[in-house]
Design a protein around this motif. Structure first.
Motif, PDB file in Angstrom:
ATOM      1  N   VAL A  21       0.834  -1.207   0.000  1.00 25.62           N
ATOM      2  CA  VAL A  21       0.000   0.000   0.000  1.00 25.62           C
ATOM      3  C   VAL A  21       0.869   1.258   0.000  1.00 25.62           C
ATOM      4  N   TRP A  22       1.857   1.308   0.886  1.00 28.11           N
ATOM      5  CA  TRP A  22       2.684   2.514   0.990  1.00 28.11           C
ATOM      6  C   TRP A  22       3.542   2.720  -0.254  1.00 28.11           C
ATOM      7  N   SER A  32       1.285   3.625  -3.360  1.00 26.27           N
ATOM      8  CA  SER A  32       0.555   4.895  -3.271  1.00 26.27           C
ATOM      9  C   SER A  32       1.314   5.994  -4.013  1.00 26.27           C
ATOM     10  N   LEU A  79      -4.349   7.319   4.345  1.00 33.04           N
ATOM     11  CA  LEU A  79      -3.875   5.957   4.103  1.00 33.04           C
ATOM     12  C   LEU A  79      -3.923   5.125   5.386  1.00 33.04           C
ATOM     13  N   ILE A 120      -5.484   1.903  -1.717  1.00 29.21           N
ATOM     14  CA  ILE A 120      -4.824   3.084  -2.280  1.00 29.21           C
ATOM     15  C   ILE A 120      -5.829   3.982  -2.989  1.00 29.21           C
ATOM     16  N   SER A 144      -6.817   7.773  -1.713  1.00 34.42           N
ATOM     17  CA  SER A 144      -6.478   8.904  -2.580  1.00 34.42           C
ATOM     18  C   SER A 144      -7.721   9.687  -2.974  1.00 34.42           C
ATOM     19  N   LEU A 146      -3.509  12.147  -6.666  1.00 35.98           N
ATOM     20  CA  LEU A 146      -3.341  10.865  -7.323  1.00 35.98           C
ATOM     21  C   LEU A 146      -2.671  10.989  -8.673  1.00 35.98           C
TER      22      LEU A 146
END
Length: 381
Positions: free
Chosen positions: A111-112, A115, A157, A181, A185, A209
């Motif tokens: 995810v991190w 993103s 997040l 994500i 966003s 995004l």
């Protein structure tokens, strides 16, 4: 370079009484209990940053509870005799704490990094959630034009990671990093746009995004050299890719090679070093370097003696190369704007020797060059 003594518990490798105290305290804490205590002291600066962040009150409340270790993780539920095991229900490998749930669980790393922030979670450097949050805000907020928007996205997040984790536990399904994500966003963009409209700002704000997603050509007479590294944590092998293009977007050269590194950050710094060497060998004098590793770029542009001691020799070699250029700069870009170098880095891992392309790129790179909306020369099939 000649060896030097380093203290591995401090970022710059220098011993201090403070770092020695914290290390000794952490060792004693591990000896007494393997279960993290819910009694934590959060730095006042962290509270100020969190309460001033431009997010809804429910997200601030969630972060306040997470920082105080007051959320229903399996570690806390087990300690209160409400769960049979303290292990994370998604990975079943480690105690589920707030830090593990939001930062360390394998699906959360995706995810991190996936993103718009493109954050690489360094598990070895994470001690507590509040320290990580303060460091992230200071590192990213100062590098972006939209610093407040980036801080808001970090909080969104965290909130949506928690929601996706709860959904996966309750419905007994696998969490979706991509959906997390996208929802985070979209929610951040919608909330910040609404806030600006209420404040009377008629001009539309840039969407987080889609901010800086595409590669852009440099100004003449500069050439732009993009670098990236693909690191395998098992074999410690590194694939390094480099792409050189001019102010018209024309492909000038490319290179892929193999190396060895002990960490992802070291791999990215090696890629930066090889990029400097490649530009020097080509005879380029006006160069704009780009990398999608924020920490590597900050280390190159900052005081290298205060960076991580493991990469100090590499940074020193990079500085030696930079003085030979008439004009050069290092800039951080998003991962989506560095796809050409990333492709060559992955390509290097599939081949047994180094390769250099002059004027004509490999056929597999054509799609990415065309995707950037820039002219592409005939390919080398």
């Amino acid at each position: 370079m000649s060896d030097r003594l380093v203290w591995p518990r401090d970022r710059n490798g220098c011993y201090s009484v403070k770092s020695g105290y914290h290390w000794l305290h952490s060792v004693n804490a591990v000896r007494h209990s393997n279960i993290p205590s819910s009694s934590t002291t959060v730095d006042s600066d962290c509270w100020k940053l969190m309460w001033k962040t431009n997010v809804p009150p429910k997200i601030k409340t969630f972060l306040w509870r997470a920082l105080r270790n007051a959320i229903a993780t399996f570690g806390n539920l087990f300690r209160r005799k409400c769960a049979r095991t303290p292990l994370c229900p998604l990975c079943n490998c480690y105690h589920e704490t707030a830090e593990h749930m939001l930062l360390l669980c394998p699906w959360v790393e995706t995810v991190w990094f996936g993103s718009p922030l493109s954050l690489r979670i360094d598990k070895g450097s994470i001690s507590t959630l509040d320290v990580w949050l303060c460091n992230t805000f200071s590192n990213i907020g100062t590098e972006q034009n939209d610093g407040d928007g980036i801080k808001s996205l970090v909080c969104f997040l965290c909130w949506h990671i928690w929601k996706e984790r709860c959904k996966a536990v309750m419905e007994q399904c696998s969490p979706s990093p991509q959906d997390t994500i996208q929802r985070a966003s979209n929610a951040a963009n919608e909330f910040l746009s609404f806030k600006e409209r209420r404040q009377g700002n008629r001009s539309p704000r840039p969407q987080i995004l889609v901010h800086n997603l595409a590669w852009s050509p440099p100004l003449s007479p500069l050439v732009k050299l993009n670098v990236d590294a693909a690191w395998d944590p098992i074999s410690k092998s590194v694939g390094i890719g480099m792409v050189v293009r001019d102010h018209d977007g024309q492909f000038l050269a490319g290179k892929s090679l193999l190396a060895q590194a002990d960490s992802a950050l070291m791999a990215e710094c090696l890629a930066c070093l090889e990029g400097c060497r490649f530009a020097s060998d080509r005879g380029d004098q006006w160069v704009s370097f780009e990398s999608d590793c924020l920490e590597a770029v900050k280390s190159i542009n900052g005081d290298i003696s205060r960076g991580k001691w493991e990469i100090y020799p590499i940074l020193s070699n990079i500085r030696d190369f930079l003085v030979a250029f008439r004009s050069c700069s290092w800039t951080w870009i998003r991962r989506t704007a560095n796809e050409a170098a990333d492709h060559l880095a992955e390509l290097a891992k599939l081949r047994m020797c180094n390769e250099v392309w002059a004027d004509t790129p490999p056929s597999s790179l054509t799609f990415i060059l065309n995707k950037d909306g820039l002219p592409c020369p005939p390919t080398n099939v």
